[in-house]
Design a protein around this motif. Sequence first.
Motif, PDB file in Angstrom:
ATOM      1  N   GLY A 163     -93.479  -5.573 -50.742  1.00 27.43           N
ATOM      2  CA  GLY A 163     -93.399  -4.127 -51.031  1.00 27.43           C
ATOM      3  C   GLY A 163     -94.360  -3.728 -52.125  1.00 27.43           C
ATOM      4  N   THR A 164     -94.827  -4.640 -52.990  1.00 24.80           N
ATOM      5  CA  THR A 164     -95.383  -4.384 -54.369  1.00 24.80           C
ATOM      6  C   THR A 164     -96.866  -5.167 -54.061  1.00 24.80           C
ATOM      7  OG1 THR A 164     -93.247  -4.306 -55.440  1.00 24.80           O
ATOM      8  CG2 THR A 164     -95.557  -4.517 -56.821  1.00 24.80           C
ATOM      9  N   LEU A 165     -96.921  -6.390 -54.251  1.00 22.83           N
ATOM     10  CA  LEU A 165     -98.138  -6.999 -53.976  1.00 22.83           C
ATOM     11  C   LEU A 165     -98.537  -7.311 -52.454  1.00 22.83           C
ATOM     12  CD1 LEU A 165     -97.735  -9.783 -56.712  1.00 22.83           C
ATOM     13  CD2 LEU A 165     -99.086  -7.757 -56.690  1.00 22.83           C
ATOM     14  N   VAL A 166     -97.479  -7.562 -51.713  1.00 21.79           N
ATOM     15  CA  VAL A 166     -97.941  -7.851 -50.450  1.00 21.79           C
ATOM     16  C   VAL A 166     -96.979  -6.977 -49.366  1.00 21.79           C
ATOM     17  CG1 VAL A 166     -98.625 -10.222 -50.771  1.00 21.79           C
ATOM     18  CG2 VAL A 166     -96.494  -9.685 -50.075  1.00 21.79           C
ATOM     19  N   ASN A 167     -97.512  -6.735 -48.271  1.00 26.31           N
ATOM     20  CA  ASN A 167     -96.736  -6.122 -47.226  1.00 26.31           C
ATOM     21  C   ASN A 167     -96.444  -7.166 -46.084  1.00 26.31           C
ATOM     22  OD1 ASN A 167     -95.583  -4.604 -45.118  1.00 26.31           O
ATOM     23  ND2 ASN A 167     -97.314  -2.994 -45.258  1.00 26.31           N
ATOM     24  N   SER A 168     -95.171  -7.598 -46.392  1.00 20.91           N
ATOM     25  CA  SER A 168     -94.630  -8.360 -45.524  1.00 20.91           C
ATOM     26  C   SER A 168     -93.557  -7.780 -44.598  1.00 20.91           C
ATOM     27  CB  SER A 168     -93.632  -9.235 -46.285  1.00 20.91           C
ATOM     28  OG  SER A 168     -92.745  -8.705 -47.450  1.00 20.91           O
ATOM     29  N   LEU A 169     -93.386  -6.654 -44.263  1.00 21.12           N
ATOM     30  CA  LEU A 169     -92.305  -6.077 -43.597  1.00 21.12           C
ATOM     31  C   LEU A 169     -92.406  -6.633 -41.937  1.00 21.12           C
ATOM     32  CD1 LEU A 169     -90.073  -4.022 -43.331  1.00 21.12           C
ATOM     33  CD2 LEU A 169     -91.997  -2.048 -42.572  1.00 21.12           C
ATOM     34  N   GLU A 170     -93.596  -6.832 -41.532  1.00 21.71           N
ATOM     35  CA  GLU A 170     -93.760  -7.065 -40.179  1.00 21.71           C
ATOM     36  C   GLU A 170     -93.106  -8.366 -39.796  1.00 21.71           C
ATOM     37  OE1 GLU A 170     -97.277  -7.377 -36.607  1.00 21.71           O
ATOM     38  OE2 GLU A 170     -97.615  -6.213 -38.550  1.00 21.71           O
ATOM     39  N   ASP A 171     -93.600  -9.379 -40.724  1.00 17.35           N
ATOM     40  CA  ASP A 171     -93.099 -10.659 -40.498  1.00 17.35           C
ATOM     41  C   ASP A 171     -91.461 -10.812 -40.898  1.00 17.35           C
ATOM     42  OD1 ASP A 171     -95.491 -11.836 -40.007  1.00 17.35           O
ATOM     43  OD2 ASP A 171     -95.940 -12.079 -42.191  1.00 17.35           O
ATOM     44  N   ILE A 172     -90.941 -10.052 -41.758  1.00 21.45           N
ATOM     45  CA  ILE A 172     -89.633 -10.046 -41.964  1.00 21.45           C
ATOM     46  C   ILE A 172     -88.879  -9.460 -40.814  1.00 21.45           C
ATOM     47  CG2 ILE A 172     -87.605  -9.214 -43.278  1.00 21.45           C
ATOM     48  CD1 ILE A 172     -89.615  -9.256 -45.677  1.00 21.45           C
ATOM     49  N   ALA A 173     -89.329  -8.251 -40.244  1.00 24.02           N
ATOM     50  CA  ALA A 173     -88.670  -7.628 -39.163  1.00 24.02           C
ATOM     51  C   ALA A 173     -88.516  -8.497 -37.778  1.00 24.02           C
ATOM     52  CB  ALA A 173     -89.218  -6.182 -39.101  1.00 24.02           C
ATOM     53  N   ASN A 174     -89.901  -8.784 -37.556  1.00 25.86           N
ATOM     54  CA  ASN A 174     -90.149  -9.809 -36.463  1.00 25.86           C
ATOM     55  C   ASN A 174     -89.107 -10.821 -36.387  1.00 25.86           C
ATOM     56  OD1 ASN A 174     -91.773  -7.845 -35.307  1.00 25.86           O
ATOM     57  ND2 ASN A 174     -93.691  -8.886 -35.838  1.00 25.86           N
ATOM     58  N   SER A 175     -89.077 -11.520 -37.647  1.00 27.45           N
ATOM     59  CA  SER A 175     -88.188 -12.995 -37.637  1.00 27.45           C
ATOM     60  C   SER A 175     -86.800 -12.600 -37.305  1.00 27.45           C
ATOM     61  CB  SER A 175     -88.498 -13.608 -38.955  1.00 27.45           C
ATOM     62  OG  SER A 175     -90.007 -14.003 -39.108  1.00 27.45           O
ATOM     63  N   MET A 176     -86.466 -11.358 -37.986  1.00 29.28           N
ATOM     64  CA  MET A 176     -84.959 -10.918 -37.775  1.00 29.28           C
ATOM     65  C   MET A 176     -84.678 -10.559 -36.570  1.00 29.28           C
ATOM     66  SD  MET A 176     -82.099 -11.290 -39.756  1.00 29.28           S
ATOM     67  CE  MET A 176     -80.832 -11.295 -38.409  1.00 29.28           C
ATOM     68  N   ASN A 177     -85.501  -9.965 -35.945  1.00 30.15           N
ATOM     69  CA  ASN A 177     -85.121  -9.361 -34.623  1.00 30.15           C
ATOM     70  C   ASN A 177     -85.351 -10.600 -33.671  1.00 30.15           C
ATOM     71  OD1 ASN A 177     -84.794  -6.525 -35.271  1.00 30.15           O
ATOM     72  ND2 ASN A 177     -87.203  -6.024 -34.860  1.00 30.15           N
ATOM     73  N   ASN A 187     -98.513 -12.165 -40.684  1.00 33.07           N
ATOM     74  CA  ASN A 187     -99.141 -10.907 -40.784  1.00 33.07           C
ATOM     75  C   ASN A 187     -98.967 -10.329 -41.985  1.00 33.07           C
ATOM     76  OD1 ASN A 187     -99.766 -10.376 -37.903  1.00 33.07           O
ATOM     77  ND2 ASN A 187     -97.445 -10.767 -37.648  1.00 33.07           N
ATOM     78  N   THR A 188     -98.566 -11.070 -43.180  1.00 34.54           N
ATOM     79  CA  THR A 188     -98.457 -10.580 -44.492  1.00 34.54           C
ATOM     80  C   THR A 188     -99.662 -10.505 -45.202  1.00 34.54           C
ATOM     81  OG1 THR A 188     -96.088 -11.126 -44.589  1.00 34.54           O
ATOM     82  CG2 THR A 188     -97.220 -11.183 -46.639  1.00 34.54           C
ATOM     83  N   LYS A 189    -100.120  -9.389 -45.640  1.00 31.04           N
ATOM     84  CA  LYS A 189    -101.093  -9.203 -46.242  1.00 31.04           C
ATOM     85  C   LYS A 189    -101.077  -8.560 -47.538  1.00 31.04           C
ATOM     86  CE  LYS A 189    -104.254  -9.311 -42.240  1.00 31.04           C
ATOM     87  NZ  LYS A 189    -102.943  -9.651 -41.337  1.00 31.04           N
ATOM     88  N   MET A 190    -101.897  -8.344 -48.651  1.00 27.22           N
ATOM     89  CA  MET A 190    -102.057  -7.660 -49.733  1.00 27.22           C
ATOM     90  C   MET A 190    -102.331  -6.341 -49.448  1.00 27.22           C
ATOM     91  SD  MET A 190    -104.221  -9.462 -52.459  1.00 27.22           S
ATOM     92  CE  MET A 190    -105.875  -9.995 -51.501  1.00 27.22           C
ATOM     93  N   TYR A 191    -101.688  -5.377 -50.058  1.00 26.86           N
ATOM     94  CA  TYR A 191    -101.827  -4.062 -50.013  1.00 26.86           C
ATOM     95  C   TYR A 191    -103.276  -3.608 -50.807  1.00 26.86           C
ATOM     96  CZ  TYR A 191     -96.956  -2.875 -49.295  1.00 26.86           C
ATOM     97  OH  TYR A 191     -95.582  -2.970 -48.660  1.00 26.86           O
TER      98      TYR A 191
END
Length: 218
Positions: A12-26, A86-90
């Motif tokens: 949420g600061t250097l990288v957008n990891s939301l997709e990988d985290i959400a997909n893994s937990m789901n 899918n985690t990438k730098m902002y």
Amino acid sequence: MLVKAVVFDLDGTLVNSLEDIANSMNMVLERHHFPTHSFVAYQQFIGHGIRDLVSKAIPDSHKNDNFISSFLKEMMEVYSMQCTKNTKMYAGISDLLDSLTAKEIPMVVFSNKVEVLTKKVVSEVLSDWTFYKTIGLTTEALKKPNPDKALQIAQKLGVASDEILFIGDSEADMQTANRAKMQPVGVLWGFRTKAQLLNSGAKYIIKEPMELMKIVEG
């Protein structure tokens, strides 16, 4: 203000990891035929470590230590396999890191993500830059907003805490910075709102990564 070092949160600061985290937990939730959650919901789950995220994601009927530990193990197994899929730098982060490097300002990554995965993401997604330290979660009691590791960073750098900018997107980041007497900078491209960051103690708010250089340069 003289800035002698910068501490960055990761997700949420250097990288957008939301997709990988959400997909893994789901994926873990689907295995157990439990309801899954939207990316918007996960934006609020992120910030206090994966165990906390798991606790928030599973149904209320299963919120006890045994179930949380079991689901945490599954989540870690899944997420460790795809934490950089899918985690990438902002946008703008590479320019910011280049600018800080050119000024020879030490940079630290300090995350509530498990340390082995924090280092994996940094080594694979942020490999073009050198960080003085990459610190993740090793002990639940030491996760942000506990300031102990932040204070250790200042001590090892030999820099006064108030000469360090602490950049993050969550309440935990702002609280950690304040407890460690560092300068809290909230970013608006992450997972929290301006109001949430200000209410948790942000001294500065920036909308774009390169705005940080205005603070660094006084």
